[in-house]
Structure formats: structure tokens, C-alpha cells
Design a protein around this motif. Structure first.
Motif, PDB file in Angstrom:
ATOM      1  N   THR A  81       0.832  -1.203   0.000  1.00 43.38           N
ATOM      2  CA  THR A  81       0.000   0.000   0.000  1.00 43.38           C
ATOM      3  C   THR A  81       0.864   1.249   0.000  1.00 43.38           C
ATOM      4  N   LYS A  82       1.903   1.225   0.847  1.00 45.80           N
ATOM      5  CA  LYS A  82       2.779   2.393   0.911  1.00 45.80           C
ATOM      6  C   LYS A  82       3.399   2.654  -0.450  1.00 45.80           C
ATOM      7  N   SER A  83       3.816   1.569  -1.097  1.00 45.20           N
ATOM      8  CA  SER A  83       4.429   1.728  -2.414  1.00 45.20           C
ATOM      9  C   SER A  83       3.436   2.330  -3.406  1.00 45.20           C
ATOM     10  N   GLN A  84       2.196   1.821  -3.363  1.00 45.52           N
ATOM     11  CA  GLN A  84       1.200   2.348  -4.303  1.00 45.52           C
ATOM     12  C   GLN A  84       0.942   3.832  -4.061  1.00 45.52           C
ATOM     13  N   LEU A  85       0.802   4.204  -2.773  1.00 45.75           N
ATOM     14  CA  LEU A  85       0.544   5.609  -2.460  1.00 45.75           C
ATOM     15  C   LEU A  85       1.722   6.485  -2.867  1.00 45.75           C
ATOM     16  N   ARG A  86       2.946   5.980  -2.603  1.00 45.14           N
ATOM     17  CA  ARG A  86       4.140   6.746  -2.917  1.00 45.14           C
ATOM     18  C   ARG A  86       4.239   7.016  -4.406  1.00 45.14           C
ATOM     19  N   ARG A  87       4.000   5.966  -5.186  1.00 49.99           N
ATOM     20  CA  ARG A  87       4.126   6.139  -6.630  1.00 49.99           C
ATOM     21  C   ARG A  87       3.108   7.143  -7.150  1.00 49.99           C
ATOM     22  N   GLN A  88       1.880   7.051  -6.624  1.00 48.58           N
ATOM     23  CA  GLN A  88       0.877   8.020  -7.069  1.00 48.58           C
ATOM     24  C   GLN A  88       1.286   9.439  -6.701  1.00 48.58           C
ATOM     25  N   LEU A  89       1.835   9.550  -5.479  1.00 47.15           N
ATOM     26  CA  LEU A  89       2.258  10.869  -5.020  1.00 47.15           C
ATOM     27  C   LEU A  89       3.361  11.419  -5.916  1.00 47.15           C
ATOM     28  N   VAL A  90       4.371  10.586  -6.183  1.00 46.15           N
ATOM     29  CA  VAL A  90       5.509  11.045  -6.979  1.00 46.15           C
ATOM     30  C   VAL A  90       5.067  11.395  -8.392  1.00 46.15           C
ATOM     31  N   SER A  91       4.232  10.542  -8.992  1.00 46.62           N
ATOM     32  CA  SER A  91       3.848  10.844 -10.366  1.00 46.62           C
ATOM     33  C   SER A  91       2.964  12.090 -10.394  1.00 46.62           C
ATOM     34  N   HIS A  92       2.249  12.327  -9.289  1.00 42.37           N
ATOM     35  CA  HIS A  92       1.418  13.533  -9.251  1.00 42.37           C
ATOM     36  C   HIS A  92       2.268  14.794  -9.148  1.00 42.37           C
ATOM     37  N   VAL A  93       3.210  14.801  -8.215  1.00 42.57           N
ATOM     38  CA  VAL A  93       3.943  16.047  -7.998  1.00 42.57           C
ATOM     39  C   VAL A  93       4.984  16.310  -9.072  1.00 42.57           C
TER      40      VAL A  93
END
Lengths: 591, 581
Positions: B88-100
Motif C-alpha cells: 500500500t505504501k508503495s502504491q501511495l508513494r508512486r501516485q504521489l511522486v507521479s502527481h507532484v
């Protein structure tokens, strides 16, 4: 109080043996003055946990007895006891938490004072000055609270309650008591310790992988304009995802190890209950105990594992608390940066000459370190203004540290009015030498409190005079609350120029004979810088002033300029003289 | 804050798997709790009735089996929880990084202004690493207990009702009292706690404030006196905290008291009815063993609530970040979102041609004074345009327009490829445009990779010869070769191993390696000492040879001597409030 007597009574002044002791034990030692309160807390905690265990044991006895249909008087004590235990658990738990928290906060308040006193004596200016380190030190101090509330009391409560329960069960049936002792030791001690040991490897691996991810992320976010400009953002995001995949891989692999302790605890609890049942049935078969004792044995064992339930969390926490303790004592065991003075009661005659003479000054930050100052000669005639300029890292601020008695010279002498300043305690020297230290701190308080630091007895007239001297009076008058204006944390309610002027007003208020101004215009934009320097040189009239700076604004107004580089004086002279010669000064001026 | 954020379930697939696993293991564990209670009651009653090991043997063995299965389940549930948390952390992190890092982020586009570290960047890094780690606790401790709290009390209640309805009623009445009382106490205390919280944070911050200010205190001989103040503030802090805690602990007190008292009431009640012969021993024991189990999950959820909410709060922050406005319309970021065709991957020919600004202005969102206004300017192919002017006149802003990090809010920029016709800048794909641009900012960012990879940032296919040649041209080869591992040396965070002048020369080598027709330089020699400034000047002169350049500089002397013939100087006016009037 002389330095010698201070050392004798200072609880932080510890021997080599004490220093080598486990930092956790040293931290616990800090709570010794409050040990009566902590003991009370442990007793209350034991009463709370014990109530829960006893409730089930007494109830089991009551049911087993009632099953034989005796008269009601046989049960009356058990009925009352059961009801009392039902109430006492909640009440004693509440009291325990209040008592231990109170004791821990009392201890923390004392530890803060001692940490501060220690820092004030050893190294107010050295290694711990970076913002991160200071806030970490403060957090490490607060870790004392964590240790006392969550790390110290729960194990002690477990020991008391566990011991009492084992004792009672041993009276009921010896093997049953021994079995419970073994189960509690395994679940409360062996498993948490093993889990902590097993977790260390995964913890390190994860920390490393997390560090890699952090670095890549920092690069990505802070270097974003460069990445976008050079079309490299996509590649960088791929690197972030790679680092993320690595962290996730490590965490997933270690999940199998980290889950072990939960399984082990459930296994030990279940098998101990089973063992109690098995041994108990055998004992009844052999006629060693009655069926009532069996019920008490099994149900007490079932309830007893509540005693060790908090311990795994304690074991997991102790590692980080110990690390805090290590850092804390690492700071506190640092020897003072200034040798004990030999004389006291320095009275500098107001009429006397306050010329500052620096002769062959050599300073370094530790054996084997490069020389920060390497044979500096300098003179500030009484009432004159002298500037020291040079690139960053030249040793300029080290000179200020020596003058302000934050550091001892490793060679050479610093004299004021013919007196060697290392002969006197720091605070006596600072009555004569004061000013604006590098990055002067503005406290989260009112303007008045911030000013009165420099002279606590100063009246409002004097404060206003100092503000006028620093050209800040107009702006303060315009504030609705005037001197009572709250400046916010780090003075964020003020502009950069106002913060520097406030620091200057403080220095003027202190009215030392020698005024040291260490980079008073750092972090200011050029226009503000010019204005602040001009006001500062006006305010410095009448003081012997040392102005330390890395830019040349306003140096045409000072009496003499020393150019310092790599710890040595390269050039000195008036502004005009230096411009007339080729060298660092002229090349910087011409840029 | 909700105990289970629906956005979390929606966004991260791993959460759904975890929930399913948790519910299944929760049901199984409930069954095992009931089985263990029944077996214990049955064996104890059997012994009381005179049955021996022979008759009870299989039931005793079954208790061991239950223990082993329950341990296995606990292990698997915990391991799978940590597993899911990692995913889950990985999924959230990737979404965050691709967003910012996606195009058009406001904070990314702040151009080359890095003098103050963006606090947002630090916050985001912490959130993406340590912040999200709080989800471990949430997944492995809180959620399973929450599921158990939803299953166990009802199952226990059902069994107790079936065995003895009177005890069932006692539990049924007391169980809901716990959440009700906690909510009542919570509502009553919240306001008071919040008021005290402000006081607490002020007192708590005092120690940090004085430790940070210690040198200042020492200079004014206030350090000793301050110790007494710390003691006083510490006492105030303790008194205020204890006032808060006395109230805050009340809800835990209510929970503990109700749960234990209810068990005691049940025990006394079944004991008396057993005595009167209205109930059999086995039922009484079963009810006694099960009664605490009904309350246990509620207590556990309560105990873990605060620690776990950190994880929920971190996830919440991620979602807030993901919901943040995609830039501010067309003002920021790439024109390609609106008008330009898809990037082709080859440098835009226009980058080697002329650039024309017509009435160009830029107003940063939320500012009153434009960073640039009414600019008319033409940059001709091959010329070196030196932009001067006081700080605040929009020099750096102009460069960020040329880099396409921002879009003008008024006027227009047109470009013309050699021999072509004028076309609006935003019809050229931003990626293609940037392929034709090399940029040396005032504070170039160096990445924590090798020197070689830093130099070929804009030309990833460049071989070592080309990297070394670029470094030589940028006067960087000598000091790079002297590093411990030469071009393979990692630079550390933000290029910590190098001095400012060396970092500037690496950035120049980066620009050389990009080999672009248009070069943008921002204050290349500011903050450098004389020796470094000289080397940088030499390198700049080489870089600009045969290229179009726009150079921003505070002072002009060095540029005139270093760049010579095709230099043109233009001063930008100061855009203060006075100037606009």
C-alpha cells in the motif's frame, strides 16, 4: 561560586565508569529523586493488573464452590471480592497513569534544566549549533519522559504482578505455578527480546532502503527545475520507482520475520493454558488437588497473560530510547570548551584603556583538526571600529568566539586593557565584551522581553533609547502594542532587517566596552544591508567595535580593515590603502 | 477522522486484499475463541463430575490443537498485514511522486529560485517515507482489531444468549455503554483539551527556543538566570499537562471500569444462580470465560486508536496532495497541454532561430506586483544578450519563460526557425523546445549520482569521451580527475563534496554536453571568489561560442570583457509599486 565547587556538586560531572554505563540505566538514574512517586505508580499499576487476574481466579473459585451447592455464607466473601475487584481495576489504572505521568513530567522538568546548564557551561557555540542538531537534542531530552512512562513502569508492574500470581498458583499447585512462571518469562521476556534482535537486521535493511529512496526523492523534488529543463524528469521518476521497489521488496521479505513474535506469543499463551489444564487434570486424577483448584488454576493462567501484554511494545521502543540516551549523554559528557578561569572579580575601570590586543592567536576545533586561526595579530584601539573581512570559512567567526569566551585559544593571547581574558570566567568577560553573535536568536516572546535580555533592570526609557540607536524606534512606535508586541517563534513576525536591528538594539542596551558584531547583515537583501550597516556604524560610536563581515559594505567608514583568509591575516589597512594595493580586497571590491 | 478511509480502499488495491484476509482470519479466530472456551468449561466440569483423563483426553488434545492453529493464524495475519502495508505504501508513494512531478506543478515551476529550500519538498519527502510508515501499525494492529471488534462481541453475545439469556442481557446492556460513555466524555472534554493544547504547545516550545538561543543568552550573561526560568516553565508545563491528562484519561477509565465491572456482575450473577440450582456448572464456566472476550477487542481498538491514526493522517495528507489543483490553469507549465502537438523527440528547429517577446508579462498567482510586465524584446539567432537590472526586475522570470517552466499571463512569445516564419511559442512542444536549450542556473542542482551522470543529465547517451570533453571545456576536468574515483565519484546530497565554483563548472559542463543552440545563463559568477570566477568566465566564453545566449547578470563588467563582439546589453526596469505608478 568557583569552578571547582561547581564541579564537585554538579551531578553531570561524572567519572569514566559512569560514562561507560548503559545510557538507559543512566537515564533511569535521572528519575532517582522521584523514586517514591514512581514506586507508588508501580504499586498502583500492579494493583490494576492484579485486579484483572484476581477477578477471574476468584470468580472461578466462586463458581467451582457454588457448583457443590453450599450455603450462601460460603460465597459471601467471594461475591464481595469479585465486585470490589471489578471496580478497583479501572480506578487503580487511572490513578497509576496520573501518578507516573506526574512523576515523569517532574523529572523531565529537572532534566531540561540540567541539560541546559550543561550546554551553557560546555559548548554554547560549538558543534551543536545547527538547527537540526538542536531540535534533535531537545527531542532526545523529551525521550526521558517516554522511557519513564512507557519503558520503565510497565516492566516493573509485570514483574510485581507476575511474581504475585505465580506465588499464588504455586500455593494452589506447585507445577502449575512453575508452568505459569515459564510461560510468562517466555512471552514477556524471551519473545520480546528475540523479536527486538530479529528486528534489528530488517530495521537496518529498511533504514538503508528508505535512505536511498529519501535521497532520490530529495533530488527529484529539489532538482525539479534542472530535471525539467534537461528533459530528465522521466528518467528520474523511474529511479524513484526503482528505489521504491527496493524498499518494498525489503519490507515484504522481512514481513515474514517480523510476524513471528505475534505467532509466538499466541502459541505460548495457548500452550501454557493447555499445559495447566493437562497437569491439573492429571493432578486431580492422582488426588493431589481437588476440582475447585483445577478451575482456579486454569482460569487464572488464562487471565495471567494480560500481565505481559504490554512488554513487546516496550522492547520495541527501548532501542530508540537508548539511541536518544546515547546522543544525550554524548552531548552532556563533552568536556567544557573553556578551561576553568584562575581569577575572579574583574573590575575594568570605566576610565581605563579598553584596547583589545590579539597576539599570535591560534585556535582549532580539536586535536588533529586544521587551524581555524593560525597566528592572528590584531588590535582594536579604544573607541575605534575595526572590521575583519574574508571569505566564508576564513576563521572570522572563530575570532568572535574567542573574544566572547566561547572558546579558549590554543596559542597566543587576547588582552583587553592589558588583561588576559582567559584568566576570568566567561560571564565576567562578557560584561566587557558583548554584541551581536552570529545568527542572533529572537525569542518567542515580546519585544520588551527580547530587549531586556541584555539588561534585565532596564526601564522603558532605556529600551526606547536603544531602539532609537538601532533605528527601530519608529517601526515599534507604529505597532499597536508597541513594546508588548509578540514577535513569534524565531521572530518570524518581524522582517529580516528588523530582526537584525533588534539584535543591534540589544547590544547597544548591554553597553559593553567592546562591541563584537558577527555578520550582522547576513541573510539581508542588498538595500537593507546597506541601511543596517550605516545605522550600525552610527550606533557603534563610542564603543571599541569589531565588525565581522564577508562583504565590503560601509568599510570606507571604519578605522582599519583586516583581511583574513585560511586563518591568517593577509592584508590590513584603511579602505583606501587596501584599494590601492592589488589583492583579495581590491578584486572583491571591483566585482 | 474515519477509522477506515474509503479513499484508501479505493486507491490502493493492496488494501482490499488485506481487508479480505483480515475478515477471514477474524472469523476463524472468533471460532477458535469460542471453541477454546467451550473445551475448557467442558473439561473442568467433566473433572468435577468425576470423569478422568481417559474420557477427557481428546478434548484436552483439542485445546492444544486450538492453540497451535490460533498461533499459526496470528502469524499469517501479521505477516500478511505487513506485506500489504508495504504494498500500500508503495502504491501511495508512486501516485504521489507521479502527481507532484507531472507537468504543471506550481511549486516545481518556481524556476531557478532555490536560494531558500522549498519547505514543501522536505515535507513531501518526509510524508512519502516516514509519514507513510505509520501505516504499518495501522494495518498490522489496528485494522485486525477493528475487524475483531466487529465480529467477536456479537459472536460471544450470541453464544452467551444461547447458553444463558440473563447473562446475555447483562452483556447486551453494558457493551453499548462503552462507546456511548466514551463519546460523551470525548465531547465534553474536547473543547477543554483543545484550549489547553494551545497552552501546552507554547510551554513545550519554550525549551527548544532557549536552547536555540543559548549563544545569544550567553553573550548577555543570561544563561544562568535562564535555568530558573526553564524550571518554572517546566513546572507550569507539567501542571497544565496533568490538567489535560486528568480529563484525557477519563475515557480510558470509563472503558476499563465498565468492562471489568460487567465481568464481575456476570460472575456474581451466574455464581448465585449456580448456587440456587438454576444453572449448571458448565454453562456458568462458559459464560465466565467468554464474558471478558466480548470486551477485549473494544479495549484493544481503543488502546491502538491514537497510534494508528497517525497512519490514517499520513494517508489523508497524501490524498490531499493528490487532490491539489493541477497547477493554476494555463499560467504555469507546458503549453502542450493546450495547443502544441505531441513532442517528437527531436530538438525544435526554432531553438536555433529568433525569439520575439511582445508585451509579455507574468503575474505569479497570489501576487499583486507582476514579476515581469510589458516586455518587448527580440533575441536574434547567434547573438549574446546580456540582461541587467536590479533584483526584482524579472530577469530570472524571463529565463523561466524561455525554459517553458512558466507561461506568460499577458502578451505573447513567438519563435522563428532559421529561414522559417514566426510561430507562437506555445505551438512548439515544450519537450522539443527544451531539447534545444541548455540552462545554467544561479544555484545549479547536482544530484547524488556520479559526476559523469551529472554532466550527461541532458544527454543520457553521451559516452565518456564526450563527458570528459565537456568537462575540459568547462574547466572542470582537472578537479574532477583529482576526486577519489574521478568521474565515477558520487557527489553526495546536493553535490556536498564540491565548492560553489566547482558546482558551477559542473553545471557548465552539463550545458556543454547538452550541445544545444540556445544557452541560458543566470548570474554565473555571483557568489564566487576571484579564482573560481575566472575559471567560470573562461568556460562561459567557450560555451557561448557559436550559440545564441541569454545571460542574466547583476554587473556587466566581466561579460563585456569575456564575451566580446556579438554582445548586446539590455537593462530591465525595476518593477516596484513606485515604478508601476
Amino acid at each position: 561560586m568557583s569552578a571547582e565547587t561547581t564541579a564537585a556538586t554538579d551531578p553531570w560531572e561524572v567519572g569514566e565508569r559512569e560514562r561507560r554505563r548503559d545510557p538507559l540505566r543512566r537515564m533511569i538514574g535521572l528519575a532517582r529523586p522521584r523514586s517514591a512517586r514512581f514506586a507508588l505508580g508501580v504499586l498502583l499499576g500492579a494493583a490494576a493488573t492484579g485486579s484483572g487476574v484476581a477477578l477471574l481466579g476468584v470468580a472461578a473459585w466462586m463458581l467451582a464452590t457454588a457448583a457443590n451447592h453450599p450455603s450462601i455464607t460460603a460465597l459471601s466473601v467471594a461475591v464481595v471480592a469479585t465486585r470490589a475487584l471489578g471496580v478497583s481495576k479501572g480506578v487503580t489504572r487511572y490513578l497509576e497513569r496520573l501518578v507516573t505521568h506526574d512523576a515523569a513530567f517532574r523529572t523531565l522538568a529537572e532534566v531540561r534544566v540540567r541539560v541546559f546548564e550543561r550546554l551553557a557551561r560546555t559548548e554554547p557555540f560549538g558543534r551543536f549549533r545547527s538547527g537540526d542538531l538542536v531540535s534533535r537534542l531537545v527531542n532526545d531530552t523529551e525521550a526521558t519522559l517516554d522511557l519513564l512512562v512507557r519503558g520503565l513502569t510497565p516492566p516493573l508492574v509485570s514483574v510485581v504482578t507476575g511474581g504475585a500470581t505465580v506465588l499464588v498458583l504455586t500455593v494452589v499447585y506447585v507445577p502449575g505455578g512453575l508452568l505459569l512462571a515459564a510461560g510468562l518469562l517466555l512471552a514477556g521476556l524471551a519473545v520480546p527480546l528475540a523479536a527486538a534482535a530479529l528486528g534489528r537486521g530488517p530495521g537496518r535493511r529498511e533504514a538503508r532502503a528508505r535512505g536511498g529512496l529519501s535521497t532520490t526523492l530529495v533530488d527529484t523534488l529539489q532538482g525539479a527545475p534542472d530535471l525539467v529543463a534537461y528533459g530528465a524528469m522521466e528518467r528520474q521518476v523511474a529511479r524513484v520507482n526503482e528505489a521504491d521497489a527496493e524498499l518494498t521488496r525489503v519490507a515484504r521479505r522481512d514481513a515474514a520475520t517480523l510476524g513471528l513474535s505475534a505467532g509466538a506469543n499466541a502459541l505460548i499463551t495457548g500452550l501454557t493454558v493447555w499445559g495447566a489444564l493437562f497437569l491439573g487434570v492429571l493432578a486431580v486424577d492422582d488426588g493431589m488437588i481437588g476440582p475447585t483448584a483445577l478451575a482456579v488454576l486454569v482460569l487464572t493462567t488464562l487471565a495471567a497473560f494480560e500481565i505481559v501484554a504490554p512488554l513487546p511494545a516496550v522492547a520495541a521502543r527501548l532501542g530508540s530510547i537508548r539511541a536518544s540516551g546515547e546522543r544525550l549523554f554524548g552531548v552532556l559528557d563533552t568536556p567544557p570548551g573553556v578551561a576553568p578561569p584562575t581569577r575572579e572579580g574583574w573590575e575594568i575601570d570605566p576610565a581605563a584603556d579598553a584596547t583589545v590586543r590579539v597576539r599570535g592567536l591560534r585556535v582549532r576545533y580539536g586535536p588533529g583538526e586544521p587551524w581555524a586561526l593560525d597566528g592572528v595579530d590584531l588590535e582594536i584601539p579604544a573607541g575605534a571600529t575595526v572590521a575583519v573581512v574574508g571569505p566564508s570559512g576564513a576563521g572570522k567567526s572563530t575570532l568572535a568566539s574567542v573574544l566572547l569566551r566561547f572558546m579558549d585559544p590554543d596559542g597566543g593571547r587576547v588582552e583587553i586593557g592589558g588583561v588576559d581574558i582567559t584568566d576570568y570566567p566567561a560571564d565576567e568577560v562578557r560584561r566587557v565584551v558583548s554584541g551581536v553573535p552570529q545568527d542572533p536568536h529572537v525569542f518567542a516572546s515580546t519585544l520588551r522581553e527580547n530587549l531586556r535580555l541584555a539588561r534585565p533592570e532596564a526601564g522603558d526609557d532605556e529600551l526606547w533609547a536603544a531602539l532609537r540607536g538601532a533605528r527601530l524606534a519608529g517601526e515599534v512606535e507604529a505597532m499597536p502594542k508597541g513594546l508588548d508586541t509578540q514577535v513569534g517563534s524565531h521572530g518570524t513576525g518581524l522582517s529580516g532587517g528588523m530582526r537584525q536591528r533588534l539584535a543591534l538594539a540589544r547590544a547597544v542596551l548591554a553597553a559593553p566596552r567592546v562591541l563584537v558584531l558577527d555578520e550582522p547583515t547576513a541573510h539581508l537583501d542588498p538595500d537593507t544591508r546597506d541601511a543596517v550597516v550605516a545605522d550600525l556604524l552610527d550606533a557603534a560610536e563610542g564603543f571599541s567595535t569589531l565588525l565581522i563581515t564577508h562583504d565590503l559594505t560601509g568599510l570606507d567608514r571604519v578605522d582599519r580593515v583586516y583581511v583574513v583568509r585560511d586563518g591568517r591575516v593577509l592584508q590590513s589597512g584603511t579602505h583606501e590603502e587596501l584599494l590601492a594595493r592589488a589583492g583579495w580586497y581590491r578584486s572583491v571590491w571591483e566585482r | 477522522m474515519k477509522p477506515l478511509d474509503p479513499r484508501l480502499v479505493r486507491t490502493a488495491g493492496a488494501v482490499r486484499t488485506h481487508l479480505a484476509v483480515t475478515v477471514v482470519s477474524g472469523v476463524l479466530i472468533t471460532g477458535l475463541i469460542l471453541a477454546q472456551a467451550w473445551l475448557l468449561a467442558r473439561v473442568i466440569t467433566g473433572v468435577w463430575a468425576g470423569e478422568g483423563m481417559d474420557a477427557l483426553g481428546w478434548m484436552i488434545a483439542a485445546v492444544a490443537a486450538v492453540a497451535i492453529v490460533r498461533a499459526l493464524l496470528s502469524y499469517l495475519a501479521e505477516a500478511s498485514a505487513l506485506h500489504s502495508a508495504a504494498r500500500t505504501k508503495s502504491q501511495l508513494r508512486r501516485q504521489l511522486v507521479s502527481h507532484v512531478t507531472g507537468s504543471g506543478r506550481v511549486w516545481l515551476a518556481e524556476g531557478g529560485d532555490r536560494e531558500n529550500d522549498s519547505p514543501r519538498a522536505g515535507e513531501l519527502v518526509t510524508l512519502a517515507t516516514r509519514g507513510l510508515d505509520a501505516l504499518d501499525e495501522y494495518f498490522s494492529r489496528y485494522l485486525p482489531q477493528l475487524v475483531l471488534a466487529c465480529i467477536v462481541p456479537f459472536a460471544v453475545l450470541a453464544v452467551v444468549f444461547w447458553a444463558d439469556w440473563i447473562s446475555g442481557i447483562v452483556i447486551l446492556v453494558t457493551l453499548p455503554l462503552i462507546p456511548i460513555f466514551m463519546a460523551l466524555i470525548g465531547m465534553h472534554t474536547q473543547q477543554r483539551t483543545e484550549r489547553q493544547w494551545r497552552l501546552l504547545s507554547r510551554l513545550g516550545g519554550h525549551f527548544l527556543d532557549v536552547v536555540e538561543g543559548l549563544p545569544t543568552l550567553a553573550v548577555f550573561r543570561r544563561a544562568k538566570a535562564q535555568a530558573a526560568i526553564i524550571r518554572r516553565v517546566g513546572d507550569d508545563h507539567r501542571a497544565a499537562t496533568m490538567g489535560t491528562l486528568r480529563i484525557a484519561f477519563l475515557s480510558a477509565f470509563a472503558l476499563e471500569l465498565l468492562a471489568t465491572l460487567a465481568v464481575a456482575l456476570v460472575a456474581v450473577e451466574v455464581g448465585l444462580r449456580l448456587l440456587g440450582g438454576h444453572m449448571d456448572y458448565q454453562t456458568a464456566l462458559l459464560v465466565l470465560i467468554l464474558a471478558p472476550e466480548a470486551y477485549l477487542p473494544l479495549r484493544e481498538v481503543g488502546a491502538r486508536f491514537h497510534a494508528s491514526m497517525e497512519g490514517v493522517a499520513a494517508a489523508d495528507q497524501v490524498f490531499t496532495e493528490l487532490d491539489r489543483e493541477r497547477g493554476t490553469g494555463g499560467r504555469v507549465g507546458d503549453g502542450e497541454e493546450r495547443r502544441a502537438p505531441a513532442p517528437t523527440g527531436v530538438p525544435a528547429p526554432a531553438a536555433s532561430g529568433d525569439i520575439r517577446f511582445e508585451g509579455v508579462g507574468l503575474l505569479y498567482p497570489g501576487r499583486e506586483v507582476p514579476a515581469l510586465a510589458g516586455l518587448d524584446l527580440t533575441v536574434r539567432s547567434g547573438e549574446h544578450l546580456l540582461l541587467t537590472g536590479p533584483s526584482g526586475s524579472g530577469k530570472t522570470t524571463l529565463l523561466s519563460l524561455l525554459l517553458r517552466l512558466r507561461e506568460p499571463t499577458e502578451g505573447r512569445i513567438s519563435v522563428r526557425a532559421p529561414g522559417g516564419r514566426w510561430t507562437p511559442m506555445d505551438e512548439v512542444p515544450a519537450d522539443d523546445w527544451r531539447l534545444g536549450v541548455a540552462w545554467v542556473p544561479q544555484h545549479p542542482y547536482l544530484f547524488d549520482v556520479s559526476v559523469a551522470d551529472n554532466i550527461r543529465l541532458g544527454a543520457p547517451d553521451a559516452d565518456m569521451d564526450r563527458v570528459r570533453e565537456a568537462a575540459r571545456m568547462a574547466e572542470a576536468d582537472a578537479f574532477v580527475s583529482a576526486l577519489p574515483e574521478g568521474y565515477g565519484t558520487r557527489l553526495g546530497e546536493r553535490g556536498a563534496r564540491l565548492s560553489a565554483g566547482q558546482r558551477q563548472r559542473i553545471a557548465l559542463a552539463r550545458a556543454m554536453c547538452r550541445d544545444a543552440p540556445l544557452v541560458l545563463l543566470d548570474e554565473p559568477t555571483a557568489h564566487l571568489d576571484p579564482e573560481n570566477a575566472g575559471a567560470v568566465r573562461t568556460a562561459v566564453a567557450r560555451l557561448l561560442e557559436g550559440r545564441t545566449a541569454v545571460i542574466v547578470a547583476h554587473d556587466t563588467g566581466w561579460a563585456e570583457s569575456a564575451l566580446g563582439a556579438n554582445l548586446r546589453t539590455t537593462a530591465l526596469p525595476l518593477l516596484t509599486r513606485e515604478a508601476r505608478r
